[in-house]
Write an enzyme that holds these catalytic residues in place. Structure first.
Site, short mmCIF file in Angstrom:
data_model
loop_
_atom_site.label_atom_id
_atom_site.label_comp_id
_atom_site.label_asym_id
_atom_site.label_seq_id
_atom_site.Cartn_x
_atom_site.Cartn_y
_atom_site.Cartn_z
N GLU A 161 0.85 -1.21 0.00
CA GLU A 161 0.00 0.00 0.00
C GLU A 161 0.88 1.25 0.00
O GLU A 161 0.63 2.21 -0.75
CB GLU A 161 -0.92 0.02 1.23
N ALA B 24 17.03 -52.52 -8.21
CA ALA B 24 17.85 -53.26 -7.24
C ALA B 24 19.31 -52.80 -7.26
O ALA B 24 19.97 -52.79 -6.22
CB ALA B 24 17.75 -54.76 -7.52
N SER C 51 18.14 -45.15 -10.87
CA SER C 51 16.81 -44.56 -10.76
C SER C 51 16.54 -43.53 -11.86
O SER C 51 15.50 -42.87 -11.84
CB SER C 51 16.63 -43.91 -9.40
N ARG D 82 15.81 -25.03 -12.29
CA ARG D 82 16.25 -24.79 -13.67
C ARG D 82 15.09 -25.02 -14.62
O ARG D 82 14.67 -26.16 -14.81
CB ARG D 82 17.37 -25.75 -14.06
N PRO E 153 14.28 -41.46 1.20
CA PRO E 153 13.21 -42.18 1.89
C PRO E 153 13.27 -42.04 3.42
O PRO E 153 12.23 -41.99 4.07
CB PRO E 153 13.46 -43.63 1.49
#
Lengths: 341, 341
Positions: free
Chosen positions: A56, A170, A174, A213, A275
């Site tokens: 304001e 395993a 990933s 990014r 995890p």
């Protein structure tokens, strides 16, 4: 009810409040548009972070024409407290406005009261704004509002899981469980939080940069603080040009880590893994929102995406409310909130 | 293009073909409605399983008025082969029909050719039916069509999983991971398949009845064959009144089990567990459809919902196409198909 011009002005106020260049943190993001009695825009203003003018005051300072009979359209209730700047409610009254459109009440007891003060001074205060704009005004400051109410940052945990709950195969590989759309969204999530937090195990295993990014390679002006939590040995995060500051939180206690981050003025933490960290925060009741990027793929074996929650029997399971299901082809984004006890 | 009357008749033909009392199995489910040139329904017929009249023959036998100039509305291409009954295409021609509306071509090379035969005889054959009705006609016989094309039953695997991929808590308790809506749907699934198959481990641990029981306790006229697969010791399935026949398949090989079930005239197998059985079928490429009841709950530890797929690295993951996402509050149903190689 808002006029079309006021609705348009409020949308604009939300837009300028959300300016990418404004830091997140201990102050709310606020936008203000001043309209003449005839509906012309007299000035716009927004808050630019701790130590700068409120929205304001910013708008009032930019106005060159008379504000007598003007309407102030603001995304958050004007404050009534004497901080680094004077109370905005008084400043609006002094300027001569006769109407105020306010999208969101201030949850902060120290600052609230602006609506009452304006009304007592005879100002026509309009709070009935379109739901979509009210939601946008609330969303702007959800970390900040959470901090006001709970004295700790809002925590969003993000998990990328296969259908069968695995975070990796395993052999530990990933890349990539999720597709491009989900991975791009992670960068957007980082830009909307003010801390990205990982555990020591993830720092050791992945050496993540934890920067925001965009796909087009553009610079994101606001990079999150990058934090690693844990007491063991772990390497410093790599620090590419433009990355946010990197810090270490030498604790295993989620509450202690959050208290530290809150004291640093941080209000929205993105938990990115691994995890064990996610499980620790869930066990401690320190996750406010869970975003699962669920990949339609199966691994059968491999490290689970979530660590031990200390749950041994089905009756003690951790139930969540499924708030939203959104396709991020080929994946699915599930947004969940731990069920209120 | 179909007339409104023909569209209505086709919807009715699908409905009578799907009669609950008709066994699934080696014969397709077919419905037939005969319309007079003025659009009156002259007769309805449907097939009632192996050894009974085809739908067209059933309808023709029921018609009492002249069929000269009539329209035959059928859910599947009329056959041209001499089996237990004569070719239906010839029977329709002999009856004097002048138009045929056919929702689905026959994928069976032995039976197909009905459309050609009718057209060569000067019959106006209409195949352009509304997509929704074509899909319903196809859905009626998806197990049967799969059998015609692949010489083995269609396999639907059902998994009930927590968000983190668990099928039970650490102490083995699993009642209930999913809510009432998902559990009720399992009974519906059983009623649409002609075999429910479990592994020996599930038979030992759960003593499941594997019957189709609607929520209202009503009898389902068509109960699936109940099969347990494995070579170890396991107890016979409990057999409440009204349950389907129970059999044992003394093999660990999915293909051998499916060949046995196919030879018994079964065309749609529902895999109900456990994790080892589901994994064995997935590894063997013997799952055509995967239905996941995903519960918005976390356990952290406990038996995984899917066994070892023999996958050791991320590049070998088993990708699926996500076909449908349906809320079954509080759970989510995901329908997936293994990606075509």
């Amino acid at each position: 009810m808002l006029t079309d011009i006021e609705r348009h002005a409020l949308r604009r106020a939300v837009e300028i409040a959300a300016d990418d260049g404004v830091p997140l943190g201990p102050n709310p993001r606020v936008g203000c548009v001043l309209l003449s009695p005839g509906g012309d825009v007299l000035a716009e203003g927004h808050h630019r972070g701790a130590g700068t003018a409120h929205a304001e005051a910013d708008a009032l300072a930019r106005a060159t024409a008379s504000l007598t009979g003007a309407t102030a359209v603001v995304t958050l209730e004007p404050c009534t407290h004497h901080g680094r700047t004077g109370p905005c409610a008084d400043a609006l009254l002094d300027a001569g406005i006769s109407r105020a459109v306010i999208a969101r009440r201030d949850p902060n007891p120290v600052a609230a009261g602006g609506i009452d003060r304006l009304r007592r001074a005879g100002i026509d205060v309009e709070l009935d704004v379109p739901e979509e704009l009210a939601a946008a005004a609330a969303h702007l400051n959800r970390g900040w509002e959470h901090g006001v109410r709970h004295q700790r940052p809002l925590v969003t945990a993000k998990l990328a899981l296969t259908l069968d709950g695995r975070a990796a195969a395993a052999d530990g590989t990933s890349r990539w469980i999720t597709g491009e759309a989900a991975r791009a969204e992670v960068h957007e999530l980082r830009a909307t939080c003010d801390v990205v937090l990982v555990g020591a195990g993830t720092a050791r295993a992945d050496h993540p940069t934890l920067t925001a990014r965009p796909e087009d390679g553009a610079r994101v002006p606001r990079q999150p603080l990058r934090a690693v939590m844990g007491t063991g040995q772990f390497p410093a995060l790599p620090t590419p040009e433009g990355a946010g500051e990197a810090i270490t939180l030498a604790t295993h206690d989620p509450s202690a880590a959050l208290a530290d981050l809150f004291a640093r003025g941080r209000r929205h933490v993105l938990l990115e893994g691994g995890p064990t960290l996610a499980a620790a925060f869930l066990r401690a009741g320190c996750v406010d929102e869970l975003i699962v990027h669920l990949a339609p793929t199966l691994l059968g074996t491999g490290p689970p995406g979530l660590g031990d929650l200390g749950i041994t029997t089905i009756a003690d399971r951790l139930d969540l409310d499924l708030v939203e299901v959104t396709p991020l082809p080929p994946d699915l984004r599930l947004t969940l909130r731990p069920r209120a006890a």
